[in-house]
Write a protein that holds these residues in place. Structure first.
Motif, PDB file in Angstrom:
ATOM      1  N   PHE A  77      44.079  55.471 -31.011  1.00 40.80           N
ATOM      2  CA  PHE A  77      44.392  56.400 -29.205  1.00 40.80           C
ATOM      3  C   PHE A  77      44.297  55.300 -28.831  1.00 40.80           C
ATOM      4  O   PHE A  77      43.834  55.776 -27.483  1.00 40.80           O
ATOM      5  CB  PHE A  77      44.386  57.592 -29.497  1.00 40.80           C
ATOM      6  N   GLY A  78      44.260  54.390 -28.453  1.00 36.00           N
ATOM      7  CA  GLY A  78      43.283  52.490 -27.327  1.00 36.00           C
ATOM      8  C   GLY A  78      42.005  52.811 -27.472  1.00 36.00           C
ATOM      9  O   GLY A  78      41.478  52.534 -26.224  1.00 36.00           O
ATOM     10  N   ASN A  79      41.466  53.187 -27.935  1.00 26.86           N
ATOM     11  CA  ASN A  79      39.807  54.303 -27.797  1.00 26.86           C
ATOM     12  C   ASN A  79      39.021  53.406 -29.533  1.00 26.86           C
ATOM     13  O   ASN A  79      40.286  52.603 -30.165  1.00 26.86           O
ATOM     14  CB  ASN A  79      38.901  55.839 -27.729  1.00 26.86           C
ATOM     15  N   LEU A  80      38.180  53.429 -29.483  1.00 24.92           N
ATOM     16  CA  LEU A  80      37.345  53.119 -30.954  1.00 24.92           C
ATOM     17  C   LEU A  80      36.494  54.315 -31.664  1.00 24.92           C
ATOM     18  O   LEU A  80      36.014  55.638 -30.936  1.00 24.92           O
ATOM     19  CB  LEU A  80      36.243  52.319 -30.652  1.00 24.92           C
ATOM     20  N   GLY A  81      36.221  54.267 -32.627  1.00 22.57           N
ATOM     21  CA  GLY A  81      35.483  55.343 -33.787  1.00 22.57           C
ATOM     22  C   GLY A  81      34.607  54.943 -34.760  1.00 22.57           C
ATOM     23  O   GLY A  81      35.190  53.577 -34.783  1.00 22.57           O
ATOM     24  N   ALA A  82      34.034  55.195 -34.362  1.00 24.96           N
ATOM     25  CA  ALA A  82      32.338  54.685 -35.639  1.00 24.96           C
ATOM     26  C   ALA A  82      32.637  55.602 -36.598  1.00 24.96           C
ATOM     27  O   ALA A  82      31.657  56.958 -36.574  1.00 24.96           O
ATOM     28  CB  ALA A  82      31.193  53.962 -34.771  1.00 24.96           C
ATOM     29  N   PHE A  83      32.644  55.279 -38.218  1.00 23.83           N
ATOM     30  CA  PHE A  83      32.536  55.992 -39.674  1.00 23.83           C
ATOM     31  C   PHE A  83      31.442  55.378 -40.234  1.00 23.83           C
ATOM     32  O   PHE A  83      30.996  54.407 -40.491  1.00 23.83           O
ATOM     33  CB  PHE A  83      33.849  55.466 -39.825  1.00 23.83           C
ATOM     34  N   VAL A  84      31.201  56.638 -41.467  1.00 21.28           N
ATOM     35  CA  VAL A  84      30.238  56.548 -42.256  1.00 21.28           C
ATOM     36  C   VAL A  84      30.640  57.169 -43.461  1.00 21.28           C
ATOM     37  O   VAL A  84      30.718  58.598 -42.753  1.00 21.28           O
ATOM     38  CB  VAL A  84      28.689  56.242 -42.268  1.00 21.28           C
ATOM     39  N   ASN A  85      30.797  56.604 -44.387  1.00 19.10           N
ATOM     40  CA  ASN A  85      31.453  57.353 -45.718  1.00 19.10           C
ATOM     41  C   ASN A  85      32.668  58.253 -45.367  1.00 19.10           C
ATOM     42  O   ASN A  85      32.339  58.531 -46.006  1.00 19.10           O
ATOM     43  CB  ASN A  85      30.515  58.858 -46.324  1.00 19.10           C
ATOM     44  N   GLY A  86      33.617  57.911 -43.830  1.00 18.61           N
ATOM     45  CA  GLY A  86      34.856  58.337 -43.755  1.00 18.61           C
ATOM     46  C   GLY A  86      34.595  58.903 -42.912  1.00 18.61           C
ATOM     47  O   GLY A  86      35.926  59.812 -42.072  1.00 18.61           O
ATOM     48  N   ASN A  87      33.075  59.848 -42.388  1.00 17.62           N
ATOM     49  CA  ASN A  87      33.368  60.897 -41.310  1.00 17.62           C
ATOM     50  C   ASN A  87      32.695  59.978 -40.213  1.00 17.62           C
ATOM     51  O   ASN A  87      31.612  59.315 -40.150  1.00 17.62           O
ATOM     52  CB  ASN A  87      32.317  62.093 -41.793  1.00 17.62           C
ATOM     53  N   MET A  88      33.283  60.601 -39.491  1.00 17.16           N
ATOM     54  CA  MET A  88      33.079  59.399 -37.597  1.00 17.16           C
ATOM     55  C   MET A  88      31.662  60.363 -37.098  1.00 17.16           C
ATOM     56  O   MET A  88      31.895  61.433 -37.348  1.00 17.16           O
ATOM     57  CB  MET A  88      33.767  60.022 -36.485  1.00 17.16           C
ATOM     58  N   PHE A  89      31.456  59.142 -36.619  1.00 17.50           N
ATOM     59  CA  PHE A  89      29.317  59.741 -36.059  1.00 17.50           C
ATOM     60  C   PHE A  89      29.712  59.654 -34.619  1.00 17.50           C
ATOM     61  O   PHE A  89      28.390  60.093 -33.949  1.00 17.50           O
ATOM     62  CB  PHE A  89      28.422  59.192 -36.637  1.00 17.50           C
ATOM     63  N   ALA A  90      30.135  58.418 -34.080  1.00 20.06           N
ATOM     64  CA  ALA A  90      30.279  58.309 -32.913  1.00 20.06           C
ATOM     65  C   ALA A  90      31.490  58.002 -32.410  1.00 20.06           C
ATOM     66  O   ALA A  90      32.106  57.312 -33.684  1.00 20.06           O
ATOM     67  CB  ALA A  90      29.341  57.332 -31.970  1.00 20.06           C
ATOM     68  N   GLU A  93      23.025  58.767 -38.758  1.00 20.57           N
ATOM     69  CA  GLU A  93      21.909  59.700 -40.270  1.00 20.57           C
ATOM     70  C   GLU A  93      22.631  60.506 -40.339  1.00 20.57           C
ATOM     71  O   GLU A  93      22.034  60.933 -41.020  1.00 20.57           O
ATOM     72  CB  GLU A  93      20.047  59.403 -39.049  1.00 20.57           C
ATOM     73  N   HIS A  94      22.579  61.907 -39.568  1.00 19.05           N
ATOM     74  CA  HIS A  94      23.492  63.457 -39.788  1.00 19.05           C
ATOM     75  C   HIS A  94      23.868  63.000 -39.817  1.00 19.05           C
ATOM     76  O   HIS A  94      24.832  63.434 -41.452  1.00 19.05           O
ATOM     77  CB  HIS A  94      22.808  63.648 -38.670  1.00 19.05           C
ATOM     78  N   VAL A  95      25.564  61.963 -39.933  1.00 23.38           N
ATOM     79  CA  VAL A  95      26.673  62.062 -40.309  1.00 23.38           C
ATOM     80  C   VAL A  95      27.003  61.830 -41.980  1.00 23.38           C
ATOM     81  O   VAL A  95      26.955  61.878 -42.809  1.00 23.38           O
ATOM     82  CB  VAL A  95      27.907  61.731 -39.652  1.00 23.38           C
ATOM     83  N   ALA A  96      25.718  60.327 -42.120  1.00 25.29           N
ATOM     84  CA  ALA A  96      25.802  59.622 -43.188  1.00 25.29           C
ATOM     85  C   ALA A  96      24.792  61.305 -44.809  1.00 25.29           C
ATOM     86  O   ALA A  96      25.570  60.788 -45.362  1.00 25.29           O
ATOM     87  CB  ALA A  96      24.758  58.671 -42.773  1.00 25.29           C
TER      88      ALA A  96
END
Length: 133
Positions: A30-43, A110-113
């Protein structure tokens, strides 16, 4: 619902505080960014605000020691995410603020991974058309 767009400087700063791991995937949202690990967004990035998904203990620690902000639209902030203090968004005290932002983003990674990988949703079956009489 107000949906601020991140500036190029915001996006560059966001990328600079992400962990340098091959598992990190950055996607536009949506015009912004998401950072993902294993398909889950952590930031994520929402305008100039960086939001992180932390363990309950880390979230409590961050909220009790820093001036965190809601993450996402004011009308409907994203549950489970905490906005990092806005003074850390690249215009604060320089490398010290960036190091603090980087440390919390790393904790989120680390938490989301450690969470189960997100499985892709199965495609919906087409609806059967009603028989004509």
């Amino acid at each position: 619902m107000d949906m601020p767009k991140a500036s190029d400087a915001d996006k560059e700063y966001f990328r600079s505080v992400l962990p340098d791991h091959p598992e990190v995937v950055i996607r536009p949202m949506f015009g912004n960014l998401g950072a993902f690990v294993n398909g889950n967004m952590f930031a994520g990035l929402f305008g100039p605000t960086i939001g992180v998904k932390l363990s309950a203990a880390d979230k409590e620690l961050l909220d009790s020691t820093e001036r965190t902000v809601p993450f996402g639209p004011a009308e409907r902030p994203m549950g489970g995410y905490t906005g990092l203090p806005e003074v850390w968004n690249g215009e604060g005290e320089g490398d010290g603020d960036k190091a603090r932002a980087r440390a919390w983003v790393e904790k989120a990674f680390e938490h989301v991974a450690g969470l189960p990988p997100k499985t892709p949703k199965a495609p919906k079956a087409p609806k059967a058309k009603a028989a004509k009489k």
